[in-house]
Enzyme design. Structure first.
Site, PDB file in Angstrom:
ATOM      1  N   VAL A 278     -33.491  14.620  -7.347  1.00 21.12           N
ATOM      2  CA  VAL A 278     -34.481  15.587  -7.838  1.00 21.12           C
ATOM      3  C   VAL A 278     -34.265  16.971  -7.209  1.00 21.12           C
ATOM      4  CG1 VAL A 278     -36.940  16.025  -8.229  1.00 21.12           C
ATOM      5  CG2 VAL A 278     -36.124  13.674  -8.092  1.00 21.12           C
TER       6      VAL A 278
ATOM      7  N   ARG B  42     -30.939  15.090   5.668  1.00 22.29           N
ATOM      8  CA  ARG B  42     -30.921  14.174   6.814  1.00 22.29           C
ATOM      9  C   ARG B  42     -29.499  13.906   7.332  1.00 22.29           C
ATOM     10  NH1 ARG B  42     -33.557   8.771   4.947  1.00 22.29           N
ATOM     11  NH2 ARG B  42     -32.049   9.303   3.329  1.00 22.29           N
TER      12      ARG B  42
ATOM     13  N   LYS C 231     -44.967   9.787  -4.751  1.00 23.68           N
ATOM     14  CA  LYS C 231     -46.206   9.073  -5.119  1.00 23.68           C
ATOM     15  C   LYS C 231     -46.647   8.060  -4.073  1.00 23.68           C
ATOM     16  CE  LYS C 231     -42.452   7.641  -7.413  1.00 23.68           C
ATOM     17  NZ  LYS C 231     -41.459   8.271  -8.221  1.00 23.68           N
TER      18      LYS C 231
ATOM     19  N   GLU D 244     -47.298  17.036  -9.811  1.00 25.53           N
ATOM     20  CA  GLU D 244     -47.152  16.557 -11.195  1.00 25.53           C
ATOM     21  C   GLU D 244     -45.956  15.608 -11.340  1.00 25.53           C
ATOM     22  OE1 GLU D 244     -49.385  17.582 -14.072  1.00 25.53           O
ATOM     23  OE2 GLU D 244     -48.416  15.666 -14.440  1.00 25.53           O
TER      24      GLU D 244
ATOM     25  N   GLY E 263     -29.743   7.357 -11.453  1.00 23.07           N
ATOM     26  CA  GLY E 263     -30.720   8.088 -10.628  1.00 23.07           C
ATOM     27  C   GLY E 263     -32.156   7.827 -11.044  1.00 23.07           C
TER      28      GLY E 263
ATOM     29  N   GLU F 152     -35.876   4.004  -7.486  1.00 17.99           N
ATOM     30  CA  GLU F 152     -36.202   4.422  -6.129  1.00 17.99           C
ATOM     31  C   GLU F 152     -35.092   3.941  -5.195  1.00 17.99           C
ATOM     32  OE1 GLU F 152     -38.932   6.194  -4.931  1.00 17.99           O
ATOM     33  OE2 GLU F 152     -39.375   6.517  -7.029  1.00 17.99           O
TER      34      GLU F 152
ATOM     35  N   ASP G 292     -44.538   0.997  -7.409  1.00 18.04           N
ATOM     36  CA  ASP G 292     -44.463   2.397  -7.833  1.00 18.04           C
ATOM     37  C   ASP G 292     -45.471   2.685  -8.949  1.00 18.04           C
ATOM     38  OD1 ASP G 292     -42.786   4.994  -7.833  1.00 18.04           O
ATOM     39  OD2 ASP G 292     -42.807   4.399  -9.939  1.00 18.04           O
TER      40      ASP G 292
ATOM     41  N   LYS H  20     -48.768   5.245  -8.834  1.00 14.83           N
ATOM     42  CA  LYS H  20     -49.037   6.268  -9.852  1.00 14.83           C
ATOM     43  C   LYS H  20     -50.411   6.051 -10.477  1.00 14.83           C
ATOM     44  CE  LYS H  20     -44.180   6.968 -10.899  1.00 14.83           C
ATOM     45  NZ  LYS H  20     -43.045   6.440 -11.655  1.00 14.83           N
TER      46      LYS H  20
ATOM     47  N   GLY I 118     -35.196  10.729 -13.592  1.00 16.45           N
ATOM     48  CA  GLY I 118     -33.962  11.488 -13.802  1.00 16.45           C
ATOM     49  C   GLY I 118     -34.055  12.860 -13.154  1.00 16.45           C
TER      50      GLY I 118
HETATM   51  N1  LIG Z   1     -35.256  10.143  -9.066  1.00 19.38           N
HETATM   52  C1  LIG Z   1     -36.241  10.205  -9.947  1.00 19.38           C
HETATM   53  O1  LIG Z   1     -36.029  10.040 -11.154  1.00 19.38           O
HETATM   54  C2  LIG Z   1     -37.638  10.489  -9.471  1.00 19.38           C
HETATM   55  C3  LIG Z   1     -38.657  10.599 -10.434  1.00 19.38           C
HETATM   56  C4  LIG Z   1     -39.970  10.904 -10.010  1.00 19.38           C
HETATM   57  C5  LIG Z   1     -40.217  11.059  -8.661  1.00 19.38           C
HETATM   58  N2  LIG Z   1     -39.192  10.905  -7.750  1.00 19.38           N
HETATM   59  C6  LIG Z   1     -39.531  11.069  -6.344  1.00 19.38           C
HETATM   60  O2  LIG Z   1     -38.834  12.212  -5.854  1.00 19.38           O
HETATM   61  C7  LIG Z   1     -38.521  12.049  -4.470  1.00 19.38           C
HETATM   62  C8  LIG Z   1     -37.019  12.267  -4.281  1.00 19.38           C
HETATM   63  O3  LIG Z   1     -36.337  11.279  -5.028  1.00 19.38           O
HETATM   64  P1  LIG Z   1     -34.740  11.361  -5.244  1.00 19.38           P
HETATM   65  O4  LIG Z   1     -34.442  10.404  -6.334  1.00 19.38           O
HETATM   66  O5  LIG Z   1     -34.308  12.768  -5.353  1.00 19.38           O
HETATM   67  O6  LIG Z   1     -34.219  10.757  -3.859  1.00 19.38           O
HETATM   68  P2  LIG Z   1     -32.722  10.759  -3.315  1.00 19.38           P
HETATM   69  O7  LIG Z   1     -31.750  11.062  -4.397  1.00 19.38           O
HETATM   70  O8  LIG Z   1     -32.535   9.501  -2.540  1.00 19.38           O
HETATM   71  O9  LIG Z   1     -32.685  11.994  -2.289  1.00 19.38           O
HETATM   72  C9  LIG Z   1     -33.468  11.995  -1.154  1.00 19.38           C
HETATM   73  C10 LIG Z   1     -33.150  13.260  -0.359  1.00 19.38           C
HETATM   74  O10 LIG Z   1     -34.063  13.313   0.732  1.00 19.38           O
HETATM   75  C11 LIG Z   1     -33.332  13.602   1.933  1.00 19.38           C
HETATM   76  N3  LIG Z   1     -34.076  13.050   3.066  1.00 19.38           N
HETATM   77  C12 LIG Z   1     -34.503  11.765   3.262  1.00 19.38           C
HETATM   78  N4  LIG Z   1     -35.190  11.668   4.406  1.00 19.38           N
HETATM   79  C13 LIG Z   1     -35.215  12.917   4.949  1.00 19.38           C
HETATM   80  C14 LIG Z   1     -35.752  13.461   6.126  1.00 19.38           C
HETATM   81  N5  LIG Z   1     -36.428  12.696   7.002  1.00 19.38           N
HETATM   82  N6  LIG Z   1     -35.590  14.795   6.370  1.00 19.38           N
HETATM   83  C15 LIG Z   1     -34.905  15.571   5.499  1.00 19.38           C
HETATM   84  N7  LIG Z   1     -34.363  15.103   4.365  1.00 19.38           N
HETATM   85  C16 LIG Z   1     -34.503  13.787   4.097  1.00 19.38           C
HETATM   86  C17 LIG Z   1     -31.982  12.964   1.720  1.00 19.38           C
HETATM   87  O11 LIG Z   1     -31.066  13.575   2.600  1.00 19.38           O
HETATM   88  P3  LIG Z   1     -29.500  13.266   2.556  1.00 19.38           P
HETATM   89  O12 LIG Z   1     -28.972  14.003   1.360  1.00 19.38           O
HETATM   90  O13 LIG Z   1     -28.992  13.827   3.825  1.00 19.38           O
HETATM   91  O14 LIG Z   1     -29.366  11.780   2.419  1.00 19.38           O
HETATM   92  C18 LIG Z   1     -31.755  13.291   0.241  1.00 19.38           C
HETATM   93  O15 LIG Z   1     -31.207  14.594   0.113  1.00 19.38           O
HETATM   94  C19 LIG Z   1     -39.003  10.641  -4.094  1.00 19.38           C
HETATM   95  O16 LIG Z   1     -40.287  10.730  -3.543  1.00 19.38           O
HETATM   96  C20 LIG Z   1     -39.091   9.928  -5.451  1.00 19.38           C
HETATM   97  O17 LIG Z   1     -40.058   8.897  -5.458  1.00 19.38           O
HETATM   98  C21 LIG Z   1     -37.931  10.631  -8.129  1.00 19.38           C
END
Ligand SMILES: NC(=O)c1ccc[n+]([C@@H]2O[C@H](COP(=O)([O-])OP(=O)(O)OC[C@H]3O[C@@H](n4cnc5c(N)ncnc54)[C@H](OP(=O)(O)O)[C@@H]3O)[C@@H](O)[C@H]2O)c1
Length: 417
Positions: free
Chosen positions: A16, A40, A98, A122, A180, A183, A194, A198, A296
């Site tokens: 995201v 991280r 969430k 949102e 992607g 979770e 999840d 929500k 996505g």
């Molecule tokens: N993916 C979806 O379709 C989607 C949809 C709706 C909501 N969300 C929500 O959006 C959020 C992000 O999801 P995502 O899919 O983008 O996750 P992701 O691809 O796994 O990316 C997570 C990111 O967070 C970083 N991170 C994790 N712990 C950290 C910390 N303690 N300090 C600093 N950075 C940290 C990671 O760092 P590194 O790069 O160094 O590993 C990575 O860049 C989540 O809450 C998820 O539930 C996702």
């Protein structure tokens, strides 16, 4: 109206976060710039210049020139620390987490009131679909009767692939992860956590009740087997993971997340793949239907972008409906018509939990019952290891409605007179 310029500290640069970077770079009119990105893992290769990144969130939280923190990590505990600290420091916050919001909801609302800083989220519900602000702003509490929907894109994708393309569950989950949609811990999706998180958020904005996630009965898709899928096909239905909340005749809010048989005349029937769909029922407008991509990179980033745009004119959730003190309905007073399958030839004591039994079937490997059961008995039965799966047909009428009991007492009194 003068609009605020946004200087963003982005925490999390995964699916995201990278989507947001791309979306922002194509939306210059927003006048929002990313000042710093905190991640991280020091060893990951990043697609942007190294100087933009930090591994220390304090470099964002301590920077007075950063007025917005966008929290997009996949770690709910870190997210809680980041969001609460940013609010305390007077920064506006956007989050998509969430799990973190549902777990600390009361505290986050109180903190916004105390600090005057705002938290928008949102993207935390149905990703690209603008449902939270609609529930918050458009629907008056009295008029809204039910909200139900497919709130998790990853499980909907898995169910669509297994149902229509005959893909194995494992294969479909692997595809969802590759795209992607899932979770980082996919059990959050597949076991219904999840969708429940929500639903907690939606209930607060729809009905003004901040429920704890554990108060809401949940079952995911991980127990669905061939028998349920074949049963659905035979009856011309699909199985969807549906979260629902509705107002009962006594004003209380019934809520649960369960796999559900959905018929072709149901609006959710055609919501497939990574799409989410939400149906609202109101007293005068009848039903309304929202549909959009539920996961996505860019679809989720679009909701974050919309929150950033809202921050430019100082939008905040007012949680207007919270003052109305809505309560959750007791699980003893919610009745559901379900199919329950157990890996045993004889359903034995299970039949006693049912108020009505409509069908009973056993083969060499398992038995199933269809009929009416209370949500409290269903939850208790599901917690027993033995039970394999459950799929909801529909909410059943209360077989012991309170008005009947009241009428009975009244007629007894009449007889006594
Ligand atoms: N993916 C979806 O379709 C989607 C949809 C709706 C909501 N969300 C929500 O959006 C959020 C992000 O999801 P995502 O899919 O983008 O996750 P992701 O691809 O796994 O990316 C997570 C990111 O967070 C970083 N991170 C994790 N712990 C950290 C910390 N303690 N300090 C600093 N950075 C940290 C990671 O760092 P590194 O790069 O160094 O590993 C990575 O860049 C989540 O809450 C998820 O539930 C996702």
């Amino acid at each position: 109206m003068s609009r605020k310029k946004l200087r963003i500290g982005l925490i999390g640069f995964g699916c995201v976060g990278q989507g947001l970077y791309e979306a922002l770079s194509k939306t210059p009119a927003l006048e929002a710039s990313i000042a710093r990105i905190c991640v991280r893992d020091r060893n990951k290769v990043r697609p942007l210049e190294a100087g933009l990144f930090t591994f220390d969130r304090a470099e964002i939280l301590d920077d007075p020139s950063i007025n917005v923190v966008v929290e997009l990590t996949d770690d709910a505990d870190a997210a809680y620390e980041i969001v609460t600290e940013a609010l305390r420091r007077g920064k506006s916050v956007v989050s998509a987490n969430k799990k973190m919001i549902a777990t600390h909801f009361e505290e986050l609302i109180a903190l916004q009131r105390e600090t005057g800083s705002q938290l928008l989220y949102e993207a935390a519900c149905c990703a690209s679909m603008p449902i939270i602000r609609n529930l918050e702003e458009y629907y008056d509490n009295d008029l809204l009767e039910c909200v139900e929907g497919i709130l998790n894109g990853s499980t909907n994708y898995i169910l669509s692939k297994t149902y229509t393309e005959g893909m194995s569950y494992r294969e479909a989950l692997a595809q969802a992860q590759k795209n992607g949609y899932a979770e980082s811990d996919p059990s959050l999706d597949t076991e219904g956590f999840d969708a429940r998180n929500k639903l907690v958020i939606l209930i607060a904005h729809a009905f003004g009740k901040v429920a704890a996630p554990e108060e809401i009965c949940r079952l995911g898709i991980d127990r669905i087997g061939r028998l349920e899928l074949d049963y659905a096909k035979e009856k011309g239905k699909k199985i969807k993971l549906v979260a629902q909340a509705y107002r009962c005749p006594d004003g209380k809010i019934a809520a649960f997340v369960l796999p559900k048989f959905v018929s072709p005349n149901d609006k959710l029937f055609l919501v497939d793949d990574v799409y989410n769909g939400v149906v609202t029922c109101t007293r005068f407008a009848d039903t309304q239907f929202f549909v959009g991509k539920g996961a996505g990179s860019l679809p989720t980033a679009s909701a974050v972008l919309s929150d950033l745009s809202a921050l430019r004119y100082d939008y905040r959730y007012e949680y207007k409906k919270l003052g109305e003190n809505a309560a959750l309905q007791s699980k003893d007073d919610i009745f559901l018509r379900v199919l329950l399958r157990i890996p045993d030839r004889s359903p034995g004591g299970l039949t006693a939990s049912f108020i009505e039994i409509h069908e009973r079937y056993s083969n060499r490997d398992c038995s199933f019952i269809t009929g009416v059961i209370s949500l409290s008995d269903l939850e208790w039965t599901l917690s027993s290891e033995q039970v394999c799966s459950c799929v909801l047909f529909e909410v059943a009428e209360d077989p012991f409605p309170k008005w009947k009991a009241a009428e009975h007492v009244e007629s007894q009194n009449e007889i006594a007179v």
